[in-house]
Design an enzyme around this catalytic site. Structure first.
Site, PDB file in Angstrom:
ATOM      1  CE  LYS A   1      45.125  46.022  42.347  1.00 15.65           C
ATOM      2  NZ  LYS A   1      44.354  46.848  43.427  1.00 15.65           N
TER       3      LYS A   1
ATOM      4  CB  SER B   1      46.399  44.585  37.994  1.00 13.36           C
ATOM      5  OG  SER B   1      45.525  45.132  38.888  1.00 13.36           O
TER       6      SER B   1
ATOM      7  CB  ALA C   1      29.844  48.192  32.746  1.00 12.87           C
TER       8      ALA C   1
ATOM      9  CG  HIS D   1      45.886  40.698  50.091  1.00  8.95           C
ATOM     10  ND1 HIS D   1      44.994  40.169  49.138  1.00  8.95           N
ATOM     11  CD2 HIS D   1      45.649  41.836  50.114  1.00  8.95           C
ATOM     12  CE1 HIS D   1      44.312  40.927  48.461  1.00  8.95           C
ATOM     13  NE2 HIS D   1      44.629  42.341  49.008  1.00  8.95           N
TER      14      HIS D   1
END
Ligand code: PPS
Length: 288
Positions: A45, A130, A222, A100
């Site tokens: 995240k 998040s 967006a 990760h």
């Protein structure tokens, strides 16, 4: 769905068995990086998907064809996931790899290679928020409980993928050993253009101004949130339930202020100060 309730233990952390097996984790640890590899490293995240998109566009000179036709997890597969071996392209040219995993599992192999590493850090209060919402949507993660319960586990490092503090400190301690570029989610937010230019210079990829314009445009929240190749809507709802939360949720800096109480914030600050004492990292908590 496969292994949804299985937990794998590896290198002192817990990982979802839906994505990892002991074999895939071992494979990751023994993986031979090579010159030209670009490895994106993050605690979950922290801006992983954003960086995968930026890299794709840098290497396609701003042309969005690949970014809009190939899923991000194929373009830059997760080293430790079960599908990695069959997905990574082995042809000539840079290979993009995502992970990760904590530094102690990968740094030795990376040190021997000439791979380039990009480490993205995001302020941990926003990461916690998040990650909490991601637990709601990801059926392969345990029930997150209330935000306050989740926050407690996060601060204790008892969540999947381990402690944020250990992850960040571990990878920051590699700054003199690896060809590593540190960038923050907040930097990318504040000035994406500048971040892209810095990245291009680290990667040795000269870029025309018009190409940077295109990268900036395609990597806006967006635009990315509408791109099915990165917004994870291609994953079946039984695995990622977008009715619970969107993967591209808000994409802002400082959403923690809408979630942490004053008391939780104070506790967070104390723990942060204590744990990050010896780490010279500048965390940006707000952009206003
Ligand atoms: S994962 O599951 O670890 O791969 O998740 P990761 O991609 O690291 O992080 C997801 C969060 O990054 C936000 N995001 C963005 N923010 C701003 N701009 C862009 N373009 C962008 N792309 C992804 C995404 O919305 C998640 O953050 P939250 O706070 O939940 O919105």
């Amino acid at each position: 769905m496969d292994r949804m309730d299985v937990t794998e233990e590896f290198a002192g952390i817990q990982l979802p068995g839906h994505l990892h097996t002991q074999q895939s984790l071992q494979y990751a640890q023994e993986f031979q990086f090579r010159e030209g590899d670009v490895v994106i490293v993050t605690y979950p995240k922290s801006g992983t998907t954003w960086m995968q998109e930026i890299l794709t566009l840098i290497y396609s000179q701003g042309d969005p064809t690949i970014a809009t036709s190939v899923p991000n997890w194929v373009r830059a597969p997760w080293l430790e996931h079960t599908y990695f071996k069959d997905t990574l392209k082995n042809e000539e040219g840079p290979r993009f790899i995502t992970t990760h995993l904590p530094s102690d599992t990968l740094a030795p192999a990376l040190q021997k290679s000439k791979a380039k590493v990009i480490y993205i850090v995001r302020n941990p209060k926003d990461v916690a928020v998040s990650f909490y919402y991601f637990h709601k949507m990801a059926r392969f993660l345990p029930d997150s409980g209330s935000f306050s319960e989740f926050l407690e586990l996060f601060l204790e490092g008892k969540v999947y993928y381990g402690s944020w503090f250990d992850h960040v400190k571990g990878w920051y301690s590699q700054k003199n050993n690896l060809d590593i570029f540190y960038i923050t989610y907040e930097d990318m937010h504040k000035d994406l253009r500048r971040s892209v230019k810095k990245l291009c210079s680290f990667l040795g990829c000269p870029m025309y101004s018009e190409e940077v314009d295109k990268i900036e445009e395609h990597c806006k929240f967006a635009v990315m949130s509408q791109n099915v190749m990165v917004n994870y809507t291609l994953i079946p709802q039984e695995i990622l339930d977008h009715e619970q939360s969107k993967f591209m949720r808000k994409g802002v800096v400082g959403d923690w202020k809408n979630h942490l109480t004053d008391e939780q914030n104070e506790t967070f600050d104390k723990i942060y100060k204590d744990k990050m004492l010896a780490c010279d990292i500048d965390i940006v908590w707000n952009l206003d």
